[in-house]
Design a protein around this motif. Structure first.
Motif, PDB file in Angstrom:
ATOM      1  N   GLY A 197       0.816  -1.209   0.000  1.00 50.12           N
ATOM      2  CA  GLY A 197       0.000   0.000   0.000  1.00 50.12           C
ATOM      3  C   GLY A 197       0.848   1.257   0.000  1.00 50.12           C
ATOM      4  N   ARG A 198       1.870   1.277   0.854  1.00 51.34           N
ATOM      5  CA  ARG A 198       2.746   2.454   0.925  1.00 51.34           C
ATOM      6  C   ARG A 198       3.511   2.646  -0.378  1.00 51.34           C
ATOM      7  NH1 ARG A 198       3.714  -0.011   5.950  1.00 51.34           N
ATOM      8  NH2 ARG A 198       5.744  -0.813   5.291  1.00 51.34           N
ATOM      9  N   GLU A 199       4.084   1.548  -0.893  1.00 50.27           N
ATOM     10  CA  GLU A 199       4.923   1.649  -2.085  1.00 50.27           C
ATOM     11  C   GLU A 199       4.103   1.995  -3.328  1.00 50.27           C
ATOM     12  OE1 GLU A 199       8.496   0.978  -2.372  1.00 50.27           O
ATOM     13  OE2 GLU A 199       8.242   1.519  -0.271  1.00 50.27           O
ATOM     14  N   ARG A 200       2.924   1.399  -3.466  1.00 48.67           N
ATOM     15  CA  ARG A 200       2.103   1.692  -4.643  1.00 48.67           C
ATOM     16  C   ARG A 200       1.605   3.131  -4.623  1.00 48.67           C
ATOM     17  NH1 ARG A 200      -1.242  -4.072  -4.763  1.00 48.67           N
ATOM     18  NH2 ARG A 200       0.516  -5.303  -5.568  1.00 48.67           N
ATOM     19  N   HIS A 201       1.191   3.595  -3.455  1.00 46.94           N
ATOM     20  CA  HIS A 201       0.729   4.985  -3.349  1.00 46.94           C
ATOM     21  C   HIS A 201       1.849   5.941  -3.732  1.00 46.94           C
ATOM     22  CE1 HIS A 201      -0.351   8.800  -1.383  1.00 46.94           C
ATOM     23  NE2 HIS A 201      -1.597   8.426  -1.603  1.00 46.94           N
ATOM     24  N   SER A 202       3.044   5.690  -3.208  1.00 44.62           N
ATOM     25  CA  SER A 202       4.184   6.553  -3.504  1.00 44.62           C
ATOM     26  C   SER A 202       4.564   6.487  -4.978  1.00 44.62           C
ATOM     27  CB  SER A 202       5.378   6.148  -2.635  1.00 44.62           C
ATOM     28  OG  SER A 202       6.534   6.875  -2.975  1.00 44.62           O
ATOM     29  N   ALA A 203       4.604   5.270  -5.537  1.00 47.64           N
ATOM     30  CA  ALA A 203       5.027   5.101  -6.930  1.00 47.64           C
ATOM     31  C   ALA A 203       4.026   5.723  -7.897  1.00 47.64           C
ATOM     32  CB  ALA A 203       5.208   3.615  -7.240  1.00 47.64           C
ATOM     33  N   ILE A 204       2.733   5.544  -7.636  1.00 46.27           N
ATOM     34  CA  ILE A 204       1.714   6.106  -8.530  1.00 46.27           C
ATOM     35  C   ILE A 204       1.707   7.627  -8.441  1.00 46.27           C
ATOM     36  CG2 ILE A 204      -0.777   6.299  -8.896  1.00 46.27           C
ATOM     37  CD1 ILE A 204      -0.974   3.327  -8.138  1.00 46.27           C
ATOM     38  N   THR A 205       1.819   8.155  -7.223  1.00 41.83           N
ATOM     39  CA  THR A 205       1.854   9.608  -7.051  1.00 41.83           C
ATOM     40  C   THR A 205       3.045  10.214  -7.788  1.00 41.83           C
ATOM     41  OG1 THR A 205       0.783   9.413  -4.882  1.00 41.83           O
ATOM     42  CG2 THR A 205       1.937  11.470  -5.360  1.00 41.83           C
ATOM     43  N   SER A 206       4.205   9.562  -7.681  1.00 38.93           N
ATOM     44  CA  SER A 206       5.403  10.053  -8.372  1.00 38.93           C
ATOM     45  C   SER A 206       5.241   9.969  -9.885  1.00 38.93           C
ATOM     46  CB  SER A 206       6.629   9.243  -7.937  1.00 38.93           C
ATOM     47  OG  SER A 206       6.888   9.416  -6.565  1.00 38.93           O
ATOM     48  N   ALA A 207       4.641   8.867 -10.358  1.00 35.44           N
ATOM     49  CA  ALA A 207       4.442   8.710 -11.801  1.00 35.44           C
ATOM     50  C   ALA A 207       3.492   9.775 -12.343  1.00 35.44           C
ATOM     51  CB  ALA A 207       3.904   7.312 -12.097  1.00 35.44           C
ATOM     52  N   LEU A 208       2.442  10.079 -11.597  1.00 30.40           N
ATOM     53  CA  LEU A 208       1.518  11.136 -12.016  1.00 30.40           C
ATOM     54  C   LEU A 208       2.220  12.493 -12.043  1.00 30.40           C
ATOM     55  CD1 LEU A 208      -1.660  10.035 -10.035  1.00 30.40           C
ATOM     56  CD2 LEU A 208      -1.466  10.155 -12.526  1.00 30.40           C
ATOM     57  N   ALA A 209       3.061  12.737 -11.034  1.00 28.60           N
ATOM     58  CA  ALA A 209       3.767  14.019 -10.951  1.00 28.60           C
ATOM     59  C   ALA A 209       4.688  14.221 -12.150  1.00 28.60           C
ATOM     60  CB  ALA A 209       4.557  14.091  -9.650  1.00 28.60           C
ATOM     61  N   ARG A 210       5.253  13.135 -12.684  1.00 30.93           N
ATOM     62  CA  ARG A 210       6.108  13.243 -13.871  1.00 30.93           C
ATOM     63  C   ARG A 210       5.334  13.797 -15.056  1.00 30.93           C
ATOM     64  NH1 ARG A 210       7.185   8.668 -15.881  1.00 30.93           N
ATOM     65  NH2 ARG A 210       9.000   9.270 -17.106  1.00 30.93           N
ATOM     66  N   HIS A 211       4.015  13.580 -15.045  1.00 33.07           N
ATOM     67  CA  HIS A 211       3.155  14.111 -16.115  1.00 33.07           C
ATOM     68  C   HIS A 211       2.415  15.369 -15.658  1.00 33.07           C
ATOM     69  CE1 HIS A 211       3.752  10.603 -18.707  1.00 33.07           C
ATOM     70  NE2 HIS A 211       3.635   9.856 -17.622  1.00 33.07           N
ATOM     71  N   ARG A 212       2.875  15.938 -14.539  1.00 32.42           N
ATOM     72  CA  ARG A 212       2.271  17.141 -13.964  1.00 32.42           C
ATOM     73  C   ARG A 212       0.793  16.926 -13.651  1.00 32.42           C
ATOM     74  NH1 ARG A 212       5.137  22.007 -17.548  1.00 32.42           N
ATOM     75  NH2 ARG A 212       7.297  21.397 -17.060  1.00 32.42           N
ATOM     76  N   LEU A 213       0.520  15.756 -13.101  1.00 30.12           N
ATOM     77  CA  LEU A 213      -0.838  15.411 -12.698  1.00 30.12           C
ATOM     78  C   LEU A 213      -0.861  15.114 -11.205  1.00 30.12           C
ATOM     79  CD1 LEU A 213      -1.832  12.954 -15.583  1.00 30.12           C
ATOM     80  CD2 LEU A 213      -2.543  15.344 -15.334  1.00 30.12           C
ATOM     81  N   ALA A 214      -1.971  15.443 -10.581  1.00 29.00           N
ATOM     82  CA  ALA A 214      -2.185  15.105  -9.170  1.00 29.00           C
ATOM     83  C   ALA A 214      -3.679  14.886  -8.984  1.00 29.00           C
ATOM     84  CB  ALA A 214      -1.688  16.216  -8.255  1.00 29.00           C
ATOM     85  N   PRO A 215      -4.093  13.672  -8.647  1.00 28.91           N
ATOM     86  CA  PRO A 215      -5.529  13.419  -8.527  1.00 28.91           C
ATOM     87  C   PRO A 215      -6.126  14.189  -7.358  1.00 28.91           C
ATOM     88  CG  PRO A 215      -4.277  11.558  -7.698  1.00 28.91           C
ATOM     89  CD  PRO A 215      -3.292  12.490  -8.320  1.00 28.91           C
ATOM     90  N   PRO A 216      -7.266  14.836  -7.551  1.00 29.52           N
ATOM     91  CA  PRO A 216      -7.930  15.503  -6.430  1.00 29.52           C
ATOM     92  C   PRO A 216      -8.383  14.478  -5.400  1.00 29.52           C
ATOM     93  CG  PRO A 216      -9.355  15.457  -8.366  1.00 29.52           C
ATOM     94  CD  PRO A 216      -8.018  14.961  -8.810  1.00 29.52           C
ATOM     95  N   PRO A 217      -8.551  14.883  -4.150  1.00 31.58           N
ATOM     96  CA  PRO A 217      -8.902  13.931  -3.079  1.00 31.58           C
ATOM     97  C   PRO A 217     -10.128  13.080  -3.387  1.00 31.58           C
ATOM     98  CG  PRO A 217      -8.331  16.063  -2.148  1.00 31.58           C
ATOM     99  CD  PRO A 217      -8.369  16.251  -3.631  1.00 31.58           C
ATOM    100  N   GLU A 218     -11.107  13.651  -4.098  1.00 35.74           N
ATOM    101  CA  GLU A 218     -12.329  12.888  -4.360  1.00 35.74           C
ATOM    102  C   GLU A 218     -12.106  11.721  -5.328  1.00 35.74           C
ATOM    103  OE1 GLU A 218     -12.568  16.665  -6.968  1.00 35.74           O
ATOM    104  OE2 GLU A 218     -11.912  16.101  -4.951  1.00 35.74           O
ATOM    105  N   LEU A 219     -10.955  11.716  -6.033  1.00 35.39           N
ATOM    106  CA  LEU A 219     -10.659  10.615  -6.954  1.00 35.39           C
ATOM    107  C   LEU A 219      -9.758   9.555  -6.329  1.00 35.39           C
ATOM    108  CD1 LEU A 219     -10.145  12.256 -10.471  1.00 35.39           C
ATOM    109  CD2 LEU A 219     -12.196  11.249  -9.462  1.00 35.39           C
ATOM    110  N   VAL A 220      -9.502   9.671  -5.029  1.00 33.78           N
ATOM    111  CA  VAL A 220      -8.662   8.698  -4.329  1.00 33.78           C
ATOM    112  C   VAL A 220      -9.474   8.050  -3.214  1.00 33.78           C
ATOM    113  CG1 VAL A 220      -6.545   8.323  -3.020  1.00 33.78           C
ATOM    114  CG2 VAL A 220      -6.606  10.067  -4.824  1.00 33.78           C
ATOM    115  N   ALA A 221      -9.493   6.722  -3.198  1.00 36.42           N
ATOM    116  CA  ALA A 221     -10.224   5.994  -2.155  1.00 36.42           C
ATOM    117  C   ALA A 221      -9.357   4.860  -1.635  1.00 36.42           C
ATOM    118  CB  ALA A 221     -11.541   5.444  -2.700  1.00 36.42           C
ATOM    119  N   THR A 222      -9.458   4.606  -0.345  1.00 32.20           N
ATOM    120  CA  THR A 222      -8.722   3.505   0.276  1.00 32.20           C
ATOM    121  C   THR A 222      -9.581   2.247   0.260  1.00 32.20           C
ATOM    122  OG1 THR A 222      -7.511   5.011   1.730  1.00 32.20           O
ATOM    123  CG2 THR A 222      -7.596   2.698   2.380  1.00 32.20           C
ATOM    124  N   VAL A 223      -8.981   1.140  -0.171  1.00 38.25           N
ATOM    125  CA  VAL A 223      -9.706  -0.131  -0.201  1.00 38.25           C
ATOM    126  C   VAL A 223      -8.993  -1.156   0.661  1.00 38.25           C
ATOM    127  CG1 VAL A 223     -10.711   0.227  -2.482  1.00 38.25           C
ATOM    128  CG2 VAL A 223      -8.472  -0.875  -2.289  1.00 38.25           C
TER     129      VAL A 223
END
Length: 344
Positions: A197-223
């Motif tokens: 969970g920690r590694e995937r969250h960090s890796a996906i966030t970093s990958a999005l940032a490379r494309h200058r993207l950041a998902p708004p809070p409403e598009l992120v959910a914990t499962v």
């Protein structure tokens, strides 16, 4: 009719012309035995159809030739595959497998660790409910047997770890979505209490940032790793006024729930929403359209973990270490170009 007596280690020693200690060293592959002597012992074992009693020898040394394997959910295809592979390897090395299933119960997890140690297993391979817990770290470090963690890493302690390197697969997943024109990407990610969970969250966030993207809070959910949480989380995203064009689901069990929500609400993938999951299962492979996934090799992961555990049993003072196995994206049919999606 009198039952024929099973051959003993004494019989093997007599047939090979050696002492019982030499036979024991050959059986347990410990200590030096000359090549010719070893061959004579092995031939005697084969000719007599001798079966070593590892349980009895383990009782004499207060350790059985057995390994404890602890998983949280045996109905999860990933854990089932890990247990099956571990048993195969252990049997090849004359070890028995004792299985413990925690059902995500932290108290039961502690009980299983302690019970396996008291039963005399030689070592334990485990996934943990919460590897960020200081209490869990203290409990594992206090055990008197070697432990190898699988896809878990103690936040507050040290342990030998075999885990999946998440950065590559997650980066490839986000790159693939962006290449197909997706910018509004929903994330259903497991919580921060375990390494994936920690590694995937960090890796996906970093990958999005490379494309200058950041998902708004409403598009992120914990499962959680269950079907119902995936269903509920997908419902949250797909009922938004501005729903995402693609969703990354970080749990194979949650993915089933997410897909069930789409089915029950007459939504199609990839026409209405593109989907990327994690880990190969019958669901991801056999559904049509097939699900694009971030994959890893369960067999290699388990083989490495068992090998390290057996090494630590033979060398108890060996330093703790971390071994990472690769992840990669398998592109299938569940991601479409934005221009091909309904309403675009």
């Amino acid at each position: 009719m009198k039952k024929e007596r099973a051959p003993t280690i004494r019989d093997v020693a007599k047939a090979a012309g050696v002492g019982m200690g030499t036979v024991s060293r050959v059986i347990n592959d410990s200590g030096y035995v000359g090549k010719e002597t070893r061959q004579r012992v092995q031939e005697a074992i084969e000719s007599l159809s001798f079966k070593p009693n590892f349980i009895a020898s383990g009782m004499r040394s207060n350790r059985l030739r057995s390994i404890g394997v602890i998983v949280s959910d045996i109905t999860n295809p990933m854990f089932a595959a890990i247990v099956q592979k571990a048993q195969q390897i252990l049997l090849e090395n004359d070890y028995q497998l004792f299985l413990g299933v925690t059902n995500d119960d932290p108290e039961l997890e502690v009980q299983l660790f302690q019970t396996l140690e008291h039963q005399g297993v030689s070592g334990i391979m485990a996934t943990l409910n919460d590897d960020s817990s200081p209490q869990t770290a203290a409990m594992i470090e206090s055990l008197g047997v070697p432990v190898v963690l699988l896809n878990r890493a103690l936040v507050h302690g040290k342990a030998t770890v075999v885990a999946s390197e998440q950065e590559t697969g997650c980066r490839q997943a986000i790159d693939h979505l962006v290449e197909q024109g997706h910018r509004s990407i929903g994330l259903l990610i497991t919580d921060q209490t375990t390494l994936p969970g920690r590694e995937r969250h960090s890796a996906i966030t970093s990958a999005l940032a490379r494309h200058r993207l950041a998902p708004p809070p409403e598009l992120v959910a914990t499962v959680r790793h269950d079907v119902s949480s995936g269903y509920q989380a997908m419902a949250k995203l797909m009922t938004l006024e501005m729903r995402p064009s693609a969703v990354v689901v970080g749990s194979n069990r949650a993915l089933i729930g997410a897909l069930d929500y789409l089915r029950q609400n007459h939504l199609r993938y990839p026409q209405d929403v593109s989907i990327i999951g994690f880990d190969e299962t019958d669901v991801t492979r056999l559904l049509s359209p097939a699900i694009t996934i971030v994959n890893r090799d369960y067999g290699a992961l388990t083989t490495t973990a068992v090998d390290l555990l057996l090494q630590r049993i033979n060398k108890p003072l060996r330093k703790t270490e971390t071994v990472l196995q690769p992840t990669w994206l398998e592109k299938r049919e569940s991601v479409s170009k934005m221009a091909d999606q309904a309403g675009t």
